[in-house]
Each structure stands twice: as C-alpha cells, then as structure tokens.
Design a protein around this motif. Structure first.
Motif, short mmCIF file in Angstrom:
data_model
loop_
_atom_site.label_atom_id
_atom_site.label_comp_id
_atom_site.label_asym_id
_atom_site.label_seq_id
_atom_site.Cartn_x
_atom_site.Cartn_y
_atom_site.Cartn_z
N VAL A 54 0.85 -1.18 0.00
CA VAL A 54 0.00 0.00 0.00
C VAL A 54 0.89 1.24 0.00
N ASP A 55 0.55 2.18 -0.84
CA ASP A 55 1.26 3.45 -0.90
C ASP A 55 0.93 4.23 0.37
N LYS A 56 1.95 4.55 1.15
CA LYS A 56 1.70 5.24 2.42
C LYS A 56 1.30 6.70 2.22
N LYS A 57 1.57 7.21 1.03
CA LYS A 57 1.21 8.59 0.72
C LYS A 57 -0.19 8.60 0.10
N ALA A 58 -1.11 9.31 0.70
CA ALA A 58 -2.49 9.33 0.22
C ALA A 58 -2.62 10.12 -1.08
N GLN A 59 -3.56 9.71 -1.90
CA GLN A 59 -3.89 10.49 -3.09
C GLN A 59 -4.65 11.75 -2.66
N SER A 60 -4.92 12.61 -3.62
CA SER A 60 -5.60 13.86 -3.28
C SER A 60 -7.00 13.60 -2.73
N ASN A 61 -7.58 12.46 -3.08
CA ASN A 61 -8.92 12.13 -2.57
C ASN A 61 -8.87 11.36 -1.25
N GLY A 62 -7.67 11.21 -0.69
CA GLY A 62 -7.54 10.55 0.60
C GLY A 62 -7.35 9.05 0.53
N GLU A 63 -7.38 8.50 -0.67
CA GLU A 63 -7.23 7.05 -0.81
C GLU A 63 -5.76 6.66 -0.93
N HIS A 64 -5.47 5.47 -0.44
CA HIS A 64 -4.12 4.90 -0.57
C HIS A 64 -4.19 3.79 -1.61
N VAL A 65 -3.31 3.85 -2.57
CA VAL A 65 -3.34 2.90 -3.68
C VAL A 65 -2.60 1.62 -3.30
N ILE A 66 -3.22 0.51 -3.63
CA ILE A 66 -2.61 -0.80 -3.37
C ILE A 66 -2.09 -1.38 -4.69
N HIS A 67 -0.87 -1.92 -4.61
CA HIS A 67 -0.24 -2.54 -5.78
C HIS A 67 0.18 -3.97 -5.46
#
Ligand SMILES: [Zn+2]
Length: 68
Positions: A6-19
């Motif tokens: 999981v990306d620890k840095k949130a997107q602008s919408n507050g979501e964390h992207v999982i890869h």
C-alpha cells in the motif's frame, strides 16, 4: 499468492493505492508498506483497511479492483 503493497502517501482524494509486488509502477512508489501475501486483491484491501487505510486498487496492476 502475491505480495501486496500500500502506498503510504495518500492520493488527493484521501485514498491509498494498493499494488501487487510485480506492478510496473511499484518502483515509483517511494514510501510503501508491505501488506503481506494474499490470494486475492480484495483480501489485501481488507488488510489495508484493517490497518486504517482508505484503500483503492491501482489502475495499472488491478484495474478490476479499481473504483472511481
Ligand atoms: Zn500498481
């Protein structure tokens, strides 16, 4: 099973992207947390949410799990 991050840095919408570990964009994610290995992306999302992340799937490695 595949490893998920999981990306620890949130997107602008507050979501964390999982890869998944093999995602082509994983190297561009500087600050990521290993969620562990799971049989499905949904399980990785559940684990991320259990850890307090608002999670969403990566558009590249997990388009089927990505929600707008
Ligand atoms: Zn990805």
């Amino acid at each position: 099973m595949e490893e998920y991050y999981v990306d620890k840095k949130a997107q602008s919408n507050g979501e964390h992207v999982i890869h998944v570990a093999t995602c082509s964009c994983i190297d561009s994610v500087n600050d990521k947390e290993n969620l562990g290995a799971f049989f499905s992306f949904q399980s990785a999302v559940q684990e991320a949410e259990r850890r307090g992340y608002t999670a969403n799937g990566c558009k590249i490695c997990c388009l089927s799990c990505h929600t707008e």
